[in-house]
Write a protein that holds these residues in place. Structure first.
Motif, mmCIF file in Angstrom:
data_model
loop_
_atom_site.group_PDB
_atom_site.id
_atom_site.type_symbol
_atom_site.label_atom_id
_atom_site.label_comp_id
_atom_site.label_asym_id
_atom_site.label_seq_id
_atom_site.Cartn_x
_atom_site.Cartn_y
_atom_site.Cartn_z
ATOM 1 N N VAL A 308 -47.397 7.964 89.493
ATOM 2 C CA VAL A 308 -48.824 7.815 89.820
ATOM 3 C C VAL A 308 -49.197 6.341 89.863
ATOM 4 N N LEU A 309 -49.888 5.953 90.916
ATOM 5 C CA LEU A 309 -50.574 4.666 91.000
ATOM 6 C C LEU A 309 -51.782 4.877 91.897
ATOM 7 N N THR A 310 -52.961 4.956 91.296
ATOM 8 C CA THR A 310 -54.183 5.227 92.060
ATOM 9 C C THR A 310 -55.300 4.317 91.600
ATOM 10 N N PHE A 311 -56.290 4.139 92.495
ATOM 11 C CA PHE A 311 -57.490 3.366 92.179
ATOM 12 C C PHE A 311 -58.716 4.162 92.600
ATOM 13 N N THR A 312 -59.736 4.163 91.742
ATOM 14 C CA THR A 312 -60.915 4.994 91.973
ATOM 15 C C THR A 312 -62.182 4.240 91.590
ATOM 16 N N ASP A 313 -63.311 4.982 91.667
ATOM 17 C CA ASP A 313 -64.627 4.482 91.246
ATOM 18 C C ASP A 313 -65.006 3.196 91.985
ATOM 19 N N THR A 316 -70.637 -0.485 94.998
ATOM 20 C CA THR A 316 -71.355 -0.562 96.275
ATOM 21 C C THR A 316 -70.699 -1.513 97.261
ATOM 22 N N GLY A 317 -69.976 -2.508 96.778
ATOM 23 C CA GLY A 317 -69.295 -3.433 97.684
ATOM 24 C C GLY A 317 -67.964 -2.922 98.177
ATOM 25 N N GLY A 318 -67.560 -1.730 97.727
ATOM 26 C CA GLY A 318 -66.310 -1.125 98.180
ATOM 27 C C GLY A 318 -65.113 -1.432 97.305
ATOM 28 N N ARG A 319 -65.312 -2.187 96.224
ATOM 29 C CA ARG A 319 -64.199 -2.548 95.351
ATOM 30 C C ARG A 319 -64.028 -1.518 94.244
ATOM 31 N N VAL A 320 -62.780 -1.228 93.926
ATOM 32 C CA VAL A 320 -62.471 -0.238 92.901
ATOM 33 C C VAL A 320 -62.671 -0.845 91.518
ATOM 34 N N ALA A 352 -59.559 0.197 83.250
ATOM 35 C CA ALA A 352 -60.115 -0.841 84.126
ATOM 36 C C ALA A 352 -59.103 -1.203 85.212
ATOM 37 N N ALA A 353 -59.592 -1.300 86.447
ATOM 38 C CA ALA A 353 -58.703 -1.660 87.561
ATOM 39 C C ALA A 353 -58.038 -3.010 87.321
ATOM 40 N N LEU A 369 -60.479 -4.725 96.662
ATOM 41 C CA LEU A 369 -61.023 -4.087 97.857
ATOM 42 C C LEU A 369 -59.927 -3.223 98.481
ATOM 43 N N VAL A 370 -59.862 -1.962 98.049
ATOM 44 C CA VAL A 370 -58.843 -1.024 98.525
ATOM 45 C C VAL A 370 -59.391 -0.272 99.733
ATOM 46 N N ASP A 371 -58.734 -0.422 100.873
ATOM 47 C CA ASP A 371 -59.201 0.205 102.112
ATOM 48 C C ASP A 371 -58.630 1.614 102.298
ATOM 49 N N HIS A 372 -57.343 1.782 102.015
ATOM 50 C CA HIS A 372 -56.689 3.085 102.201
ATOM 51 C C HIS A 372 -55.667 3.289 101.089
ATOM 52 N N SER A 373 -55.494 4.528 100.690
ATOM 53 C CA SER A 373 -54.413 4.859 99.758
ATOM 54 C C SER A 373 -53.935 6.276 100.059
ATOM 55 N N SER A 374 -52.655 6.505 99.855
ATOM 56 C CA SER A 374 -52.096 7.827 100.103
ATOM 57 C C SER A 374 -50.894 8.028 99.191
ATOM 58 N N SER A 375 -50.571 9.291 98.971
ATOM 59 C CA SER A 375 -49.433 9.629 98.127
ATOM 60 C C SER A 375 -48.820 10.929 98.633
ATOM 61 N N ASN A 376 -47.501 10.952 98.766
ATOM 62 C CA ASN A 376 -46.801 12.186 99.088
ATOM 63 C C ASN A 376 -45.724 12.401 98.027
ATOM 64 N N PRO A 377 -44.944 13.438 98.097
ATOM 65 C CA PRO A 377 -43.979 13.680 97.020
ATOM 66 C C PRO A 377 -43.007 12.542 96.755
ATOM 67 N N SER A 378 -42.824 11.643 97.719
ATOM 68 C CA SER A 378 -41.813 10.604 97.515
ATOM 69 C C SER A 378 -42.362 9.180 97.463
ATOM 70 N N ARG A 379 -43.546 8.931 98.065
ATOM 71 C CA ARG A 379 -43.992 7.539 98.175
ATOM 72 C C ARG A 379 -45.472 7.393 97.870
ATOM 73 N N ILE A 380 -45.829 6.182 97.475
ATOM 74 C CA ILE A 380 -47.219 5.770 97.251
ATOM 75 C C ILE A 380 -47.501 4.606 98.184
ATOM 76 N N ALA A 381 -48.621 4.651 98.889
ATOM 77 C CA ALA A 381 -49.001 3.557 99.792
ATOM 78 C C ALA A 381 -50.457 3.188 99.540
ATOM 79 N N ILE A 382 -50.702 1.915 99.316
ATOM 80 C CA ILE A 382 -52.056 1.406 99.073
ATOM 81 C C ILE A 382 -52.252 0.175 99.943
#
Length: 690
Positions: A308-313, A316-320, A352-353, A369-382
């Motif tokens: 797991v490697l994710t960013f949330t919350d 208003t400026g779009g930053r996690v 905290a991020a 400023l995270v624009d896109h993130s995705s995760s599948n069974p094998s890879r994480i992309a941010i």
């Protein structure tokens, strides 16, 4: 300069021993105390070399011009050696230059001003007491490239001065926690920007502001309270779009499984430990450093999984603001009661991020400023944009604004709205205000240059807002005047041009400096960098390759370029309309890559266009076709479960309903691998019609 944190109140009395040729009585309290850590590091022995005499606070000469001394830590004191002879030992001491233009080299790096020396944590720690304008000459070229546009350098100089005076009562250091300071080794371009703005600071309601700045805001400025939760929102540090910021892109791509140990004997790691390595070479080393600093000091570690490697919350400026990470790893000497390696786990959820960014590395995750993130069974992309916290002035944004013709007043007005510039000290006009809502100074000068390599000449144009006496000087990279195409000529307001013949000069970087004086005696000036390169060959872009992955709906474009260039990679549709810019940045020669996310694209033929422009403005464009052929299907069942694996008993991760359209990624036996939105899984083939 990246932090709001104060360290502790300075404890040495500052002597007024730093006069400047332009100083006046209004400059009584314009010295800084800077702890030297960044370049010196932690040393138990340092060498001092003086260009002038330095005395102690008691008046005795401590070190003479040209003399070398060695300081060593001995019994928690500083021992002073002249050659091999010990001259004395001190708990702490201070030395002051007899003449203000002297400098003291510490391990080969020269510094102006006076010094206090103490022992800190077993190491020698110098504190430089330096006149603020000299301090800035060691700061600005390290915070912004010295050959950038003069108006950007002036904006940076004023922001750095403002930040310094705001923190003047604090013992700051020379690292990015405050402002990077390199001592007396400045640059003539930044020195000129500092001299032209001497004493100028930014204020609101007669109070010096917090003039934060960062490399790139990713196209959106940020509020200070979103970055540092302990601070109140400041009205001049707002959230708004910045169209001039280049949106510096960054990306993290991780394999969830770093090492496969399924066939390794965990009870006998000596057989395989040194032969297996993690797949990632950017993030994993930083994670190991974090582990070494958090409970696993001096341990030999193998990270096997990063599930797991994710960013949330997002604010208003779009930053996690929050992040989560999981790690699985083995430590070489941690075993269970049977002698088998014991798996270790770290699970941080919604922390905290900033903590997660510190773990993966600020040079890897360059901003929040995270624009896109995705995760599948094998890879994480941010994927994200920007470099730094994004609060206040964007240095790359200031560069682009200056190159577009904006003055330093206009630049600062955008990044610190509803403030004004005041001349806090200096030769003339201390306390005078310049409202930052104004668009330009009366004598502002716009300069442009166009190089003609075939004719060996540079055409320089400049515009005047009023009649003025004008001088134009061309200087080499060391600041030496080479020629004066215009010397004390009276010019009418409007646009003028002049030719500089470059036959006699070699390739390199030169400066054009223009100065004006109007009928009332008001002076104006501007500088511009001119690069001379008689290279006429265009960049070569070769070995262009494109590989697509319909599972992630991303395509990887790679190419080789034979020289350092500014490269733009664009995607165009079948009608030639640009539908996306994948990259627009300066690259070094060699193999390069860019990623295209085509999940929002319809099927069709697209064109990848790669345009490169080298330092001599030679341009080359190459194009290649890329077809997008997504296979889609219609659900025929009333309800259809998306399974995690090709097994009816596996976990259901989503639902599809009759007549819904899905993207078919692959066919495996009686199953389709499909994608619907962000969900990827398996459905029974007979319930989907192509």
């Amino acid at each position: 300069m990246r932090s709001l944190k104060y360290l502790f109140i300075a404890f040495f009395i500052i002597f007024s021993a730093f006069p400047s040729p332009e100083a006046t009585a209004t400059e009584e309290n314009t010295t800084m105390e800077v702890k030297l850590k960044n370049y010196l590091g932690n040393q138990t022995s340092v060498k001092l070399t003086a260009t002038g005499d330095y005395r102690t606070s008691g008046g005795e000469i401590f070190i003479k011009a040209g003399e070398d001394l060695t300081l060593k830590v001995e019994s928690a004191k500083i021992a002073v050696y002249k050659g091999s002879k010990k001259a004395g030992a001190y708990a702490s001491f201070k030395i002051i230059p007899v003449k203000p233009d002297a400098s003291l080299s510490i391990n080969g790096r020269p510094y102006p001003g006076s010094f206090s020396f103490t022992v800190e944590g077993g190491y020698i720690r110098p504190i430089n007491h330096v006149y603020i304008e000299d301090y800035l000459k060691g700061v600005v070229p390290r915070e912004m490239p010295a050959l950038w546009h003069a108006e950007a350098l002036k904006a940076q100089a004023i922001a750095a001065r403002t930040y310094a005076l705001r923190h003047q009562s604090t013992l700051i250091d020379d690292t990015v926690s405050y402002q990077v300071y390199g001592g007396a080794d400045g640059h003539y371009q930044t020195n000129s920007a500092i001299d032209q703005t001497t004493g100028m600071v930014i204020k609101q309601d007669d109070e010096i502001i917090e003039a934060f700045f960062s490399s790139s805001n990713g196209g959106m400025t940020e509020s200070n309270s979103n970055v540092w939760s302990s601070g109140n929102p400041l009205a001049y540090l707002t959230i708004k779009e910045d169209s001039y910021d280049p949106k510096t892109n960054w990306a993290i791509t991780l394999d969830k499984q770093q090492i496969d140990l399924s066939k390794k004997d965990l009870s006998n790691p000596d057989e395989w430990w040194t032969s297996v390595q993690e797949k990632d070479k950017a993030v994993v080393p930083r994670l190991k450093v974090w582990l070494n600093n958090n409970g696993y000091a001096n341990k030999d570690i193998k990270i096997t999984e990063i599930p797991v490697l994710t960013f949330t919350d997002k604010k208003t400026g779009g930053r996690v603001t929050k992040g989560s990470i999981q790690l699985k790893f083995y430590v070489r000497d941690l075993v269970d009661d049977r002698g088998s390696l014991l798996e270790q786990k770290i699970n941080l959820t919604n922390v905290a991020a900033s903590k997660i960014r510190g773990m993966v590395g600020q040079g890897v995750m360059k901003s929040y400023l995270v624009d896109h993130s995705s995760s599948n069974p094998s890879r994480i992309a941010i994927e994200g944009s920007g470099y730094g916290h994004g609060v206040g002035l964007s240095q790359f944004g200031a560069k682009n604004r200056a190159e577009a013709g904006q003055s330093y007043q206009e630049i600062l007005a955008f990044y610190y709205p509803n403030t004004n510039i005041e001349k806090e000290y200096g030769k003339v006009g201390a306390g005078a205000k310049t409202d930052l809502d104004v668009k330009a100074a009366p004598n502002s000068i716009n300069m442009k240059a166009k190089t003609d390599h075939e004719k060996d000449e540079v055409g320089i144009t400049y515009s005047l807002k009023e009649d003025a006496v004008v001088s134009l000087t061309i200087k080499d990279s060391k600041g030496k005047a080479l020629t004066n195409p215009v010397r004390d000529q009276t010019m009418k307001k409007g646009t003028h041009s002049v030719i500089w013949n470059t036959k006699a000069v070699s390739d390199g970087t030169y400066g054009a400096e223009i100065s004006t004086m109007d009928r009332s005696g008001n002076e104006g000036s501007a500088t511009m960098v001119i690069k001379i390169s008689k290279d006429t060959s265009v960049p070569k872009i070769t070995d262009v390759k494109i590989s697509g992955n319909y599972s992630t709906e991303k395509a990887n474009i790679t190419y080789t370029i034979n020289e350092n260039s500014k490269v733009k990679v664009e995607i165009k549709n079948s009608k030639g309309k640009a539908v996306g810019t994948l990259s627009e940045r300066q690259v070094i020669k060699g193999r390069q890559s860019a990623t295209w996310d085509f999940k929002n694209m319809n099927n069709g033929m697209f064109t990848v266009t790669i345009t490169a422009k080298d330092g001599s403005d030679n341009k080359k464009t190459v194009s290649t076709k890329i077809p997008i052929r997504k296979t889609t299907g219609i659900v025929t069942a009333n309800a259809l479960s998306i399974k995690e694996n090709r097994n009816n008993s596996s976990e259901t991760i989503g639902k599809l309903y009759k007549d819904q359209t899905v993207t078919i990624l692959a066919q495996q036996d009686e199953w389709y691998k499909v994608k619907k939105g962000s969900q990827i899984g398996y459905v029974v083939k007979k319930h989907v019609k192509k």
